[in-house]
Design an enzyme around this catalytic site. Structure first.
Site, PDB file in Angstrom:
ATOM      1  N   GLN A 124      -1.137  -4.735   8.629  1.00  0.00           N
ATOM      2  CA  GLN A 124      -1.675  -5.575   9.709  1.00  0.00           C
ATOM      3  C   GLN A 124      -1.691  -4.734  10.985  1.00  0.00           C
ATOM      4  O   GLN A 124      -0.935  -4.963  11.920  1.00  0.00           O
ATOM      5  CB  GLN A 124      -0.817  -6.827   9.870  1.00  0.00           C
ATOM      6  N   HIS A 168       0.692   3.246   6.220  1.00  0.00           N
ATOM      7  CA  HIS A 168      -0.618   2.816   5.716  1.00  0.00           C
ATOM      8  C   HIS A 168      -1.733   3.272   6.650  1.00  0.00           C
ATOM      9  O   HIS A 168      -2.806   3.666   6.185  1.00  0.00           O
ATOM     10  CB  HIS A 168      -0.635   1.298   5.574  1.00  0.00           C
ATOM     11  N   LYS A 206     -15.816   0.300  -2.460  1.00  0.00           N
ATOM     12  CA  LYS A 206     -15.470  -1.078  -2.809  1.00  0.00           C
ATOM     13  C   LYS A 206     -15.531  -1.966  -1.575  1.00  0.00           C
ATOM     14  O   LYS A 206     -15.561  -1.499  -0.442  1.00  0.00           O
ATOM     15  CB  LYS A 206     -14.056  -1.141  -3.401  1.00  0.00           C
ATOM     16  N   THR A 210      -0.582  -5.560  -5.533  1.00  0.00           N
ATOM     17  CA  THR A 210      -0.835  -6.403  -6.704  1.00  0.00           C
ATOM     18  C   THR A 210      -1.512  -5.619  -7.830  1.00  0.00           C
ATOM     19  O   THR A 210      -1.717  -6.164  -8.913  1.00  0.00           O
ATOM     20  CB  THR A 210      -1.719  -7.601  -6.335  1.00  0.00           C
ATOM     21  N   THR A 260      -6.672  -3.346  -7.146  1.00  0.00           N
ATOM     22  CA  THR A 260      -7.544  -2.216  -6.836  1.00  0.00           C
ATOM     23  C   THR A 260      -7.417  -1.121  -7.882  1.00  0.00           C
ATOM     24  O   THR A 260      -8.411  -0.594  -8.387  1.00  0.00           O
ATOM     25  CB  THR A 260      -7.207  -1.652  -5.442  1.00  0.00           C
TER      26      THR A 260
END
Length: 317
Positions: A103, A136, A198, A229, A232
């Site tokens: 974020q 990130h 993507k 998760t 990807t």
């Protein structure tokens, strides 16, 4: 204990997020972990007790803000406040995994920039320095007005993959944002790169559009900073096989592995997923397909160099 630090000038503490990694780091440096307890009141409030003097010391606190993210973050903030009030000379936060890093900007109206909020909280609470691994978004370094040392996991992952002596390798970024990371690994392996184009209609959902690069007949190595998760990675691996890749490996620094991640990895064409121990994996997530490399030596060397006022730029490579 290393004779260098018998005077107690460097003290190392860990909280609850990743004690095994902290113990490895302590062994590498040659200092024992400091004594502290983390307990909770009946209503869930966190209580911290530091059980030895930290007055005038360089203190390093190891805590990944991984799941449960809010509990681990709150533990860290309370511990830093306790150190400040106990007159520690410097308070150095070692964040092998920086939670809320995704974020990092306003993608839509009325969204918070929570990565900046966390940086503000750490600074306001009393942190002197932050040491972290594979943010990130590298620009998060600019959210801090204190020194931040940003270590890289790609060299460790690359060294492992190079040791497998794979043939006809192509290093693939699962999105445009990870091209620099893929390029770093590809340069070390002397391999070309590919890119998965993507779009992400919703958080934690990805849809492969097309593949840029020569994939057919090659061994593809997907590389990313976080695997959450695994949606990807699963889609990307399937798309690479459909495009003619011979086999697919995957690398990621931070194994968040939430929700259906383990099932997706098991059911994907990925032969091996290589991650680091920046996040402690519970036993149910330690499957045969996952190889976990230790970042203890890298972080331990960074802590030693910071304490001794030496350059750590060599560790960025």
């Amino acid at each position: 204990m290393s004779s260098t630090y018998q005077d107690g000038s460097l003290q190392l503490f860990t909280l609850n997020s990743n004690r095994p990694l902290a113990e490895e780091i302590a062994e590498h440096i040659g200092v024992p972990l400091g004594k502290c307890t983390v307990s909770h009141f009946s209503d869930g409030e966190t209580q911290i007790n530091i059980e030895e003097s930290v007055r005038g010391r360089d203190v390093f606190v190891i805590q990944s803000t991984s799941e449960p993210v809010n509990d681990n973050l709150m533990e860290l903030l309370i511990f830093v406040d306790a150190l400040k009030r106990a007159s520690a000379k410097t308070i150095n936060i070692v964040l092998p995994y920086y939670g809320y890093a995704r974020q990092d900007r306003k993608a839509r109206s009325r969204e918070p920039i929570t990565a900046k909020l966390v940086a503000n909280l750490l600074e306001t609470t009393g942190a002197s320095r932050v040491v972290t691994l594979d943010l990130h978004a590298p620009q998060i370094q600019g959210f801090f007005d204190i020194p931040i040392d940003h270590l890289q996991g790609v060299p460790l992952l690359t060294e492992y993959m190079a040791g497998k002596n794979l043939q006809d390798v192509v290093v693939v970024s699962p999105d445009h944002g990870g091209v620099i990371r893929a390029r770093r690994m590809a340069d070390r392996l002397k391999a070309p790169i590919g890119i998965i184009d993507k779009r992400r209609p919703r958080p934690n959902e990805a849809e492969v559009m097309n593949i840029i690069g020569d994939i057919k007949g090659r061994t593809a190595i997907l590389v990313d900073d976080i695997i959450d998760t695994a949606g990807t990675m699963q889609l990307a691996a399937e798309a690479l096989i459909e495009a003619g890749a011979k086999e697919v490996y995957a690398c990621a620094t931070h194994p968040v592995l939430s929700g259906p991640a383990i099932e997706r990895i098991e059911n994907s064409p990925i032969k091996e997923l290589v991650v680091t121990n920046s996040i402690q994996l519970p036993k149910e997530k330690q499957i045969d397909k996952i190889t976990q490399l230790s970042v203890a030596k890298l972080i331990g060397e960074a802590i030693t160099r910071i304490h001794e006022n030496q350059s750590i730029s060599i560790l960025f490579d």
